[in-house]
Write an enzyme that holds these catalytic residues in place. Sequence first.
Site, PDB file in Angstrom:
ATOM      1  N   TYR A  23       0.789  -1.231   0.000  1.00  0.00           N
ATOM      2  CA  TYR A  23       0.000   0.000   0.000  1.00  0.00           C
ATOM      3  C   TYR A  23       0.823   1.285   0.000  1.00  0.00           C
ATOM      4  CZ  TYR A  23      -3.700  -3.291   0.985  1.00  0.00           C
ATOM      5  OH  TYR A  23      -4.575  -4.341   0.906  1.00  0.00           O
ATOM      6  N   ALA A  77     -11.784  -4.841   2.169  1.00  0.00           N
ATOM      7  CA  ALA A  77     -12.139  -6.250   2.376  1.00  0.00           C
ATOM      8  C   ALA A  77     -13.614  -6.539   2.083  1.00  0.00           C
ATOM      9  CB  ALA A  77     -11.805  -6.676   3.804  1.00  0.00           C
TER      10      ALA A  77
END
Length: 143
Positions: A23, A77
């Site tokens: 990330y 998610a």
Amino acid sequence: MKKILVLNGPNINMLGVREKTIYGKLDYPALCAYIQKAAAALNVEVEVAQSNVEGELVTLIQQAYGKFDGIVINPAAFTHYSIAVLDALKAVALPTIEVHLSNIHAREEFRHKSVTAAACLGQICGLGFKGYALALKALAEEM
């Protein structure tokens, strides 16, 4: 001026701390500033929100109806299993683009499937922060 809601799901607030090799090192405030700058360049107004709670994202999506012209969403998610987020996006029927910082198709098998993409005009993944700017541009041109 067109208004776009930018929603971020669980753990996006941990940018700069979590899995930096995936990330990056920039933090969540840097992402928010990047989004605001990209929106200003497109002459669109944005509101950015993040939640780790599925129901809160559903509520924010529902509240977008009649208030925003489009949505950029990184369900994180929730991408892979949230029928609730999918149904909320379908319910408000706003032009929506799904964004992911990483290339979900180059990661673990379970990340390859997006249930939320079915309610979106398209999906941008693997381009880091730039994916948000591209999504904003696409929505600005769509609306």
